[in-house]
Design an enzyme around this catalytic site. Structure first.
Site, PDB file in Angstrom:
ATOM      1  N   GLY A  47       0.777  -1.431   0.022  1.00  0.00           N
ATOM      2  CA  GLY A  47       0.179   0.018   0.146  1.00  0.00           C
ATOM      3  C   GLY A  47       0.912   1.201  -0.140  1.00  0.00           C
ATOM      4  O   GLY A  47       2.023   1.271   0.792  1.00  0.00           O
ATOM      5  N   ALA A  48       0.451   2.071  -0.845  1.00  0.00           N
ATOM      6  CA  ALA A  48       1.644   3.318  -1.166  1.00  0.00           C
ATOM      7  C   ALA A  48       2.092   4.054   0.174  1.00  0.00           C
ATOM      8  O   ALA A  48       3.129   4.312   0.276  1.00  0.00           O
ATOM      9  CB  ALA A  48       0.968   4.209  -2.249  1.00  0.00           C
ATOM     10  N   GLN A 194      -5.396  -8.959  -2.482  1.00  0.00           N
ATOM     11  CA  GLN A 194      -5.580  -8.086  -1.359  1.00  0.00           C
ATOM     12  C   GLN A 194      -6.934  -7.570  -1.035  1.00  0.00           C
ATOM     13  O   GLN A 194      -7.322  -7.203   0.438  1.00  0.00           O
ATOM     14  CB  GLN A 194      -4.806  -6.706  -1.736  1.00  0.00           C
ATOM     15  CG  GLN A 194      -3.330  -6.849  -1.876  1.00  0.00           C
ATOM     16  CD  GLN A 194      -2.777  -7.178  -3.359  1.00  0.00           C
ATOM     17  OE1 GLN A 194      -3.787  -7.830  -4.173  1.00  0.00           O
ATOM     18  NE2 GLN A 194      -1.678  -6.927  -3.569  1.00  0.00           N
ATOM     19  N   ASP A 235      -1.531   4.696  -6.356  1.00  0.00           N
ATOM     20  CA  ASP A 235      -0.058   4.417  -5.988  1.00  0.00           C
ATOM     21  C   ASP A 235       0.683   5.915  -6.604  1.00  0.00           C
ATOM     22  O   ASP A 235       1.751   6.124  -6.380  1.00  0.00           O
ATOM     23  CB  ASP A 235       0.610   3.158  -6.603  1.00  0.00           C
ATOM     24  CG  ASP A 235       0.005   1.964  -5.878  1.00  0.00           C
ATOM     25  OD1 ASP A 235      -1.049   1.627  -6.076  1.00  0.00           O
ATOM     26  OD2 ASP A 235       0.693   1.670  -4.810  1.00  0.00           O
TER      27      ASP A 235
HETATM   28  O1  MRU Z   1       0.515  -4.278  -4.631  1.00  0.00           O
HETATM   29  P1  MRU Z   1       0.031  -3.476  -3.476  1.00  0.00           P
HETATM   30  O2  MRU Z   1      -0.761  -4.264  -2.457  1.00  0.00           O
HETATM   31  O3  MRU Z   1       0.877  -2.547  -2.657  1.00  0.00           O
HETATM   32  O4  MRU Z   1      -1.059  -2.351  -4.123  1.00  0.00           O
HETATM   33  C1  MRU Z   1      -1.846  -1.369  -3.320  1.00  0.00           C
HETATM   34  C2  MRU Z   1      -2.580  -0.571  -4.206  1.00  0.00           C
HETATM   35  O5  MRU Z   1      -2.915  -0.632  -5.425  1.00  0.00           O
HETATM   36  C3  MRU Z   1      -3.195   0.241  -3.379  1.00  0.00           C
HETATM   37  O6  MRU Z   1      -4.760   0.542  -3.954  1.00  0.00           O
HETATM   38  C4  MRU Z   1      -2.748   1.868  -3.185  1.00  0.00           C
HETATM   39  O7  MRU Z   1      -1.189   1.616  -2.736  1.00  0.00           O
HETATM   40  C5  MRU Z   1      -3.396   2.647  -2.391  1.00  0.00           C
HETATM   41  S1  MRU Z   1      -2.957   2.467  -0.781  1.00  0.00           S
HETATM   42  C6  MRU Z   1      -3.886   3.555   0.292  1.00  0.00           C
END
Ligand code: MRU
Length: 345
Positions: A47-48, A194, A235
């Site tokens: 998650g970003a 996720q 992201d």
């Molecule tokens: O590969 P991930 O699980 O890190 O991907 C996360 C996402 O795509 C989320 O939607 C994004 O990071 C926003 S989190 C607040």
């Protein structure tokens, strides 16, 4: 109570290992820069915003481990850590934003002691600021949720992805706290699930009505009139409002448009990358084929088959009804509205 996804206590960094959820909720300590890198790469923390926060503490962990004796040594160690951690994952701009902050904060230090203090303070500040951001995103976004609504989200942009209660899930938590009744459809989010593993887990913990659907069911659920609004995280957002988010988000946006359902992106301004003019220039992470062919230990495609596994996609800005940042709800033309959000930082 928000989930403590990333925690810093007595100069020790711990995270919830998200690869074990929903079966097991365990905290693990990340004691070296290499462990931090690996945890980000393996999506133990993901998650970003959470990636950015973890990487910032990763810099502090490395500096403490190296026991630098001079200011110039500290600066070298910070440089080494930021360069290294920046190679963990390419798409979430929050990672680079946080690492740049760590480099910038220490550049004017005048002594070894003040440099160490400044670094730790900055990482804590990044975490604390994120908590405030989540609350503001929640407040702005909740105005779009009405009694009886069906909401759809993709991937996990909740407490597990941030320092507090999320970005895309923040409006839901806020509305729930205010007593509004609604239902959430969580796309399972292939290949790493996720949505099913993380979003469903945390919404269920919070007592929010959540239903998991496979990614290929979203069209039918929308057609049945069960979805009034879509909320997703991001992201990286390009200057023109094109939005990179978990693979499959673009498809959800197309479906939302086809069914006349508003599609909102919820993200702090640290996710806006004004240096990138257009979504086509956002670097997209390509992940291991085994995630598709052997997800969770079961062979689901023949050995040796070719696989394409991009972890993110880009939703063109014309499909985005609004971008919700800590400053409010911004609408098109994003090329005009987004720079204003950055100039008041
Ligand atoms: O590969 P991930 O699980 O890190 O991907 C996360 C996402 O795509 C989320 O939607 C994004 O990071 C926003 S989190 C607040």
């Amino acid at each position: 109570m928000p989930i403590e996804t990333v925690s810093w206590s007595e100069q020790q960094l711990t995270i919830i290992d998200q690869t074990l959820l929903p079966g097991t909720c365990t905290r693990v300590r990340l004691g070296t820069m290499e462990e931090v890198w690996r945890a980000i790469k393996r999506l133990e923390v993901r998650g970003a915003p959470a990636i950015g926060i973890t990487a910032a503490f990763g810099v502090v962990v490395h500096v403490l481990n190296r026991e630098a004796k001079t200011l110039s040594e500290v600066l070298d160690v910070v440089e080494e850590a930021t360069q290294y951690l920046a190679t963990s994952r390419p798409t979430a701009v929050n990672l680079f934003w946080a690492l740049e902050r760590m480099q910038r904060c220490v550049s004017g230090s005048e002594s070894l002691e003040s440099a160490l203090e400044t670094l730790e303070r900055e990482a804590i500040l990044i975490l604390e600021e994120d908590k405030v951001m989540c609350r503001m995103l929640g407040e702005h976004g909740a105005s779009l949720i009405h009694e009886g609504d069906g909401l759809l989200t993709h991937c996990n942009a909740g407490g597990l992805a941030t320092g507090d209660y999320g970005t895309a899930l923040a409006p839901m938590y806020h509305a729930h706290d205010a007593g509004v009744g609604f239902k959430v459809f969580a796309d399972e989010t292939r290949p790493l699930l996720q949505g099913a593993r993380l979003t469903a887990w945390e919404l269920q913990q919070a007592g929010i009505d959540v239903t998991v659907i496979c990614d290929n069911m979203a069209a039918q659920v929308m057609r049945e009139g069960k979805v009034q609004c879509v909320f997703v995280g991001s992201d990286r957002i390009a200057a023109n409002g094109d939005v990179a988010n978990k693979i499959g988000t673009y498809g959800v946006a197309v479906l939302a448009k086809a069914h006349g359902i508003p599609f909102y992106v919820v993200a702090p301004t640290s996710t806006i990358d004004s240096k990138i003019a257009h979504g086509d220039d956002i670097p997209i992470e390509i992940r291991d084929a085994a995630e598709v062919t052997h997800g969770f230990g079961i062979e689901t495609a023949p050995d040796g088959v070719q696989v394409y596994n991009p972890a993110f996609d880009v939703t063109p800005n014309e499909l985005v009804t609004g971008i919700i940042t800590e400053q409010g709800i911004h609408s098109a033309p994003y090329v005009e509205t987004l720079p204003k959000t950055l100039s008041v930082e």
